[in-house]
Design a protein around this motif. Structure first.
Motif, mmCIF file in Angstrom:
data_model
loop_
_atom_site.group_PDB
_atom_site.id
_atom_site.type_symbol
_atom_site.label_atom_id
_atom_site.label_comp_id
_atom_site.label_asym_id
_atom_site.label_seq_id
_atom_site.Cartn_x
_atom_site.Cartn_y
_atom_site.Cartn_z
ATOM 1 N N ILE A 174 20.064 50.428 60.432
ATOM 2 C CA ILE A 174 18.703 49.712 60.985
ATOM 3 C C ILE A 174 18.907 49.219 62.551
ATOM 4 C CG2 ILE A 174 17.489 47.708 60.707
ATOM 5 C CD1 ILE A 174 17.819 47.827 57.716
ATOM 6 N N GLU A 175 19.974 48.800 62.709
ATOM 7 C CA GLU A 175 20.156 48.155 64.298
ATOM 8 C C GLU A 175 20.031 49.614 65.223
ATOM 9 O OE1 GLU A 175 23.198 45.452 66.776
ATOM 10 O OE2 GLU A 175 23.876 46.607 65.060
ATOM 11 N N LYS A 176 20.790 50.705 64.803
ATOM 12 C CA LYS A 176 20.636 51.785 65.525
ATOM 13 C C LYS A 176 19.216 52.291 65.651
ATOM 14 C CE LYS A 176 25.100 53.593 64.527
ATOM 15 N NZ LYS A 176 25.750 54.683 63.943
ATOM 16 N N LYS A 177 18.299 52.283 64.611
ATOM 17 C CA LYS A 177 16.930 52.607 64.677
ATOM 18 C C LYS A 177 16.194 51.723 65.535
ATOM 19 C CE LYS A 177 16.928 54.962 60.209
ATOM 20 N NZ LYS A 177 16.380 55.100 58.893
ATOM 21 N N MET A 178 16.507 50.423 65.371
ATOM 22 C CA MET A 178 15.500 49.559 66.190
ATOM 23 C C MET A 178 15.967 49.643 67.658
ATOM 24 S SD MET A 178 16.204 45.335 66.349
ATOM 25 C CE MET A 178 17.775 45.680 67.477
ATOM 26 N N TRP A 179 16.922 49.593 68.108
ATOM 27 C CA TRP A 179 17.344 50.368 69.367
ATOM 28 C C TRP A 179 16.579 51.475 69.957
ATOM 29 C CZ3 TRP A 179 18.244 46.543 72.964
ATOM 30 C CH2 TRP A 179 19.117 45.598 72.431
ATOM 31 N N SER A 180 16.793 52.521 69.062
ATOM 32 C CA SER A 180 15.994 53.804 69.418
ATOM 33 C C SER A 180 14.761 53.497 69.531
ATOM 34 C CB SER A 180 16.287 54.773 68.277
ATOM 35 O OG SER A 180 17.625 55.038 68.118
ATOM 36 N N ILE A 181 13.997 52.781 68.750
ATOM 37 C CA ILE A 181 12.595 52.564 68.840
ATOM 38 C C ILE A 181 12.222 51.651 70.150
ATOM 39 C CG2 ILE A 181 10.649 51.158 67.853
ATOM 40 C CD1 ILE A 181 11.818 51.986 64.922
ATOM 41 N N PHE A 182 13.118 50.650 70.370
ATOM 42 C CA PHE A 182 12.896 49.860 71.625
ATOM 43 C C PHE A 182 13.200 50.682 72.866
ATOM 44 C CE2 PHE A 182 14.970 47.478 74.929
ATOM 45 C CZ PHE A 182 14.128 46.509 75.140
ATOM 46 N N GLY A 183 13.955 51.859 72.907
ATOM 47 C CA GLY A 183 14.131 52.829 74.115
ATOM 48 C C GLY A 183 12.790 53.527 74.075
ATOM 49 N N ALA A 184 12.336 54.005 72.981
ATOM 50 C CA ALA A 184 11.268 54.832 73.090
ATOM 51 C C ALA A 184 10.009 54.315 73.432
ATOM 52 C CB ALA A 184 11.087 55.545 71.662
ATOM 53 N N LEU A 185 9.869 52.932 72.984
ATOM 54 C CA LEU A 185 8.705 52.213 73.461
ATOM 55 C C LEU A 185 8.746 51.758 74.970
ATOM 56 C CD1 LEU A 185 8.129 49.583 70.289
ATOM 57 C CD2 LEU A 185 6.830 51.585 71.140
ATOM 58 N N SER A 186 9.820 51.361 75.307
ATOM 59 C CA SER A 186 10.376 51.119 76.834
ATOM 60 C C SER A 186 9.808 52.313 77.710
ATOM 61 C CB SER A 186 11.665 50.771 77.070
ATOM 62 O OG SER A 186 11.982 49.657 76.325
ATOM 63 N N ILE A 187 10.299 53.494 77.271
ATOM 64 C CA ILE A 187 9.775 54.489 78.220
ATOM 65 C C ILE A 187 8.308 54.962 77.878
ATOM 66 C CG2 ILE A 187 9.890 57.270 78.040
ATOM 67 C CD1 ILE A 187 13.032 56.667 77.074
ATOM 68 N N ILE A 188 7.647 54.864 76.727
ATOM 69 C CA ILE A 188 6.290 55.001 76.716
ATOM 70 C C ILE A 188 5.513 53.982 77.346
ATOM 71 C CG2 ILE A 188 4.193 54.911 75.014
ATOM 72 C CD1 ILE A 188 6.316 56.137 72.938
ATOM 73 N N SER A 189 5.909 52.641 77.285
ATOM 74 C CA SER A 189 5.258 51.615 78.100
ATOM 75 C C SER A 189 5.421 51.935 79.695
ATOM 76 C CB SER A 189 5.594 50.260 77.893
ATOM 77 O OG SER A 189 7.101 50.408 77.752
#
Length: 132
Positions: A82-97
């Motif tokens: 879950i932590e790996k997925k969370m950091w992946s989502i965080f990175g993707a959201l950072s790039i998108i924003s």
């Protein structure tokens, strides 16, 4: 003589009484010995039962402990996933924003579309006099 006879008679009664008391004491000791023997057998059975319960509790405790350790490892593994997925989502959201932001738009435009370059084309003058 009578005094001796009375003393002997009295001594015989005392001896009989002592013999009766000795027999009764022997019977009481036999009864107590039997009770002690019976209690020893009961104690042995009880101690065996206590040992059996102790072994069973120890075995159950080991099973519970190993089950808990296994469950803890599984939960830890799931948390890591879950932590790996969370950091992946965080990175993707950072790039998108960043891409959606005005600064990101400027960077993308300058990176993706080349800036128009002013180029001077050399003019070649052809001589019209016929000599080439």
């Amino acid at each position: 003589m009578r005094v001796n006879e009375a003393v002997i008679e009295r001594l015989e009664r005392v001896i009989e009484t002592l013999q009766d008391n000795s027999v009764k004491m022997g019977q009481m000791l036999a009864v107590h010995d039997e009770k002690l023997t019976k209690q020893d057998r009961i104690d042995a059975v009880l101690f065996e039962k206590v040992e059996s319960v102790h072994r069973e509790v120890s075995r159950s405790t080991k099973e519970i402990k190993s089950g808990c350790e296994r469950d803890i490892r599984k939960v830890d593994e799931r948390l890591r996933t879950i932590e790996k997925k969370m950091w992946s989502i965080f990175g993707a959201l950072s790039i998108i924003s960043f891409i959606v932001s005005p600064i990101g738009q400027k960077v993308l435009r300058s990176t993706l579309t080349p800036a128009p370059q002013a180029s001077i084309m050399p003019l070649q003058v052809a001589l019209v006099d016929g000599s080439s």
